[in-house]
Enzyme design. Structure first.
Site, mmCIF file in Angstrom:
data_model
loop_
_atom_site.group_PDB
_atom_site.id
_atom_site.type_symbol
_atom_site.label_atom_id
_atom_site.label_comp_id
_atom_site.label_asym_id
_atom_site.label_seq_id
_atom_site.Cartn_x
_atom_site.Cartn_y
_atom_site.Cartn_z
ATOM 1 N N ASP A 38 0.629 -1.431 0.095
ATOM 2 C CA ASP A 38 -0.081 0.119 0.258
ATOM 3 C C ASP A 38 0.380 1.559 -0.034
ATOM 4 O OD1 ASP A 38 -1.805 -1.922 -0.112
ATOM 5 O OD2 ASP A 38 -2.558 -1.183 2.314
ATOM 6 N N LYS A 116 9.757 -26.228 -22.260
ATOM 7 C CA LYS A 116 8.506 -25.955 -24.018
ATOM 8 C C LYS A 116 7.176 -25.790 -22.845
ATOM 9 C CE LYS A 116 6.207 -28.029 -27.993
ATOM 10 N NZ LYS A 116 4.583 -27.780 -26.577
ATOM 11 N N ARG A 137 -1.858 -17.178 -31.258
ATOM 12 C CA ARG A 137 -0.824 -17.168 -32.402
ATOM 13 C C ARG A 137 -2.073 -17.704 -33.959
ATOM 14 N NH1 ARG A 137 -0.411 -22.526 -34.687
ATOM 15 N NH2 ARG A 137 1.510 -22.687 -35.955
ATOM 16 N N GLU A 176 4.846 -16.820 -24.654
ATOM 17 C CA GLU A 176 3.215 -18.395 -23.961
ATOM 18 C C GLU A 176 2.852 -17.593 -22.985
ATOM 19 O OE1 GLU A 176 2.049 -22.230 -25.250
ATOM 20 O OE2 GLU A 176 4.153 -20.712 -26.361
ATOM 21 N N LYS A 317 8.823 -34.102 -26.889
ATOM 22 C CA LYS A 317 8.670 -34.197 -26.010
ATOM 23 C C LYS A 317 8.928 -35.169 -25.274
ATOM 24 C CE LYS A 317 4.528 -32.307 -27.576
ATOM 25 N NZ LYS A 317 3.947 -32.753 -27.844
#
Length: 360
Positions: A38, A116, A137, A176, A317
């Site tokens: 504050d 990723k 996108r 992202e 991946k």
């Protein structure tokens, strides 16, 4: 007090408040007490009242959010937002590196390795340092204008400021949007307490929040933006590597993912992949693999593109995560053609519906 000195004080307070907002709203980890927060906020407000001509466009004293839209406008990307190819094991990864070596004979190749992030890719436009556009996108060629919602993301700079770098006339940053794990868990707890719908995962929550026509809803959600690249910069930033360009963005207040590695060989990339797979549960955000990029921007240009994906980058991946599912009930139905259909309601940590058909 000189204008420059006032503006510098305002900028410092805005950046400090943004940092604490991110810790409080997104990470659910307050970094200072309410009274300290504050005090900072009132300091900024007092400065603005004394010097209204110096008020900054991204001041947090303005109400976050705005009027609801009737629909999102479509926007064509000046530079297409291409997808990445995938590799799933060490053999695929080494084959990716061999193809690069074949196209860059007798050249030393280094790799920039990033998390990723499992979120929603967006493009941000800054003109003379001011955020003027945010676009999803979409299909890579055309996305949706979500500028009003993007402006509510607390860790995203609305105005670029740096004591050490000249502000580009024009800058397009890509990255992202997602919800860090703690913010996501708090959102679901709050939704449940209000008797409202909970979200299956952070990605769905982020995508659903960004695509709200009412920006005040997006403003209430713990969204965060992490930059992963520069699509356009005028004048050119003059940097030579992907690794350096991401750290250059941090000087303007952008956040990048919490892990980034520079690897001298593809074998080192594999080691980093295995390391991050082990550290994955302890990361602040959800990821589904690593992104491997040739680090040299000049070599990236030499390698070019294949169809709709770059030759110089790939997504490595992680294997799918296994989970136990409890079947809660089964409904059988006979279709008009005699096909027997079954719907199973099942649950893991969230409710999942499985549909399949059997011929009889």
């Amino acid at each position: 007090m000189e204008h420059n000195s006032v503006i510098e004080q305002m900028r410092q307070l805005i950046q400090l408040i943004a940092k604490h907002n991110h810790a409080y709203y997104v990470m659910d980890q307050p970094s200072i007490s309410d009274s300290e927060y504050d005090h900072l906020f009132h300091q900024l407000k007092a400065l603005e009242q004394q010097h209204p001509e110096c008020i900054q466009a991204d001041t947090p004293t303005n109400k976050v959010g705005g009027q609801a839209l009737s629909k999102f406008e479509s926007v064509t990307h000046a530079v297409p937002m291409l997808s990445l190819g995938n590799v799933f094991n060490q053999e695929d990864l080494f084959a990716f590196a061999r193809r690069i070596d074949e196209r860059l004979p007798n050249q030393k190749v280094q790799y920039d390795v990033e998390l990723k992030l499992d979120g929603l890719a967006i493009s941000l436009w800054y003109e003379n340092g001011v955020l003027v556009r945010g676009v999803t996108r979409g299909d890579g060629e055309t996305g949706e204008d979500i500028t009003q919602n993007v402006k509510t993301i607390r860790n995203l700079p609305k105005v670029l400021a740096s004591q050490h770098q000249a502000i580009p006339d024009f800058l397009e940053v890509r990255g992202e949007v997602l919800m860090p794990k703690q913010g996501f868990e708090k959102l679901n707890t709050d939704q449940e307490a209000k008797g409202e719908k909970t979200f299956a995962n952070p990605r769905n929550a982020a995508a659903g929040s960004l695509r709200q026509l009412d920006p005040n809803i997006a403003a209430s959600r713990p969204l965060a933006f992490y930059a992963y690249g520069i699509a356009q910069c005028q004048p050119n930033h003059g940097l030579e590597t992907m690794h350096d360009s991401l750290h250059w963005l941090t000087k303007f207040g952008f956040e990048i993912a919490e892990r980034q590695f520079l690897c001298a060989s593809i074998e080192e990339v594999q080691q980093r992949y295995e390391q991050i797979q082990q550290e994955r549960p302890d990361l602040k955000v959800e990821i589904d693999g690593m992104v491997i990029k040739v680090d040299s921007l000049k070599q990236q240009q030499q390698l070019g593109f294949l169809s709709r994906e770059p030759r110089w980058a790939t997504a490595y991946k992680f294997p799918a995560q296994a989970a136990l599912t409890k079947v809660e009930n089964i409904d059988w139905q006979v279709g008009r053609t005699g096909t027997l259909g079954v719907t199973m309601n099942s649950s893991v940590s969230s409710r999942t519906q499985l549909d399949f058909q059997m011929a009889v």
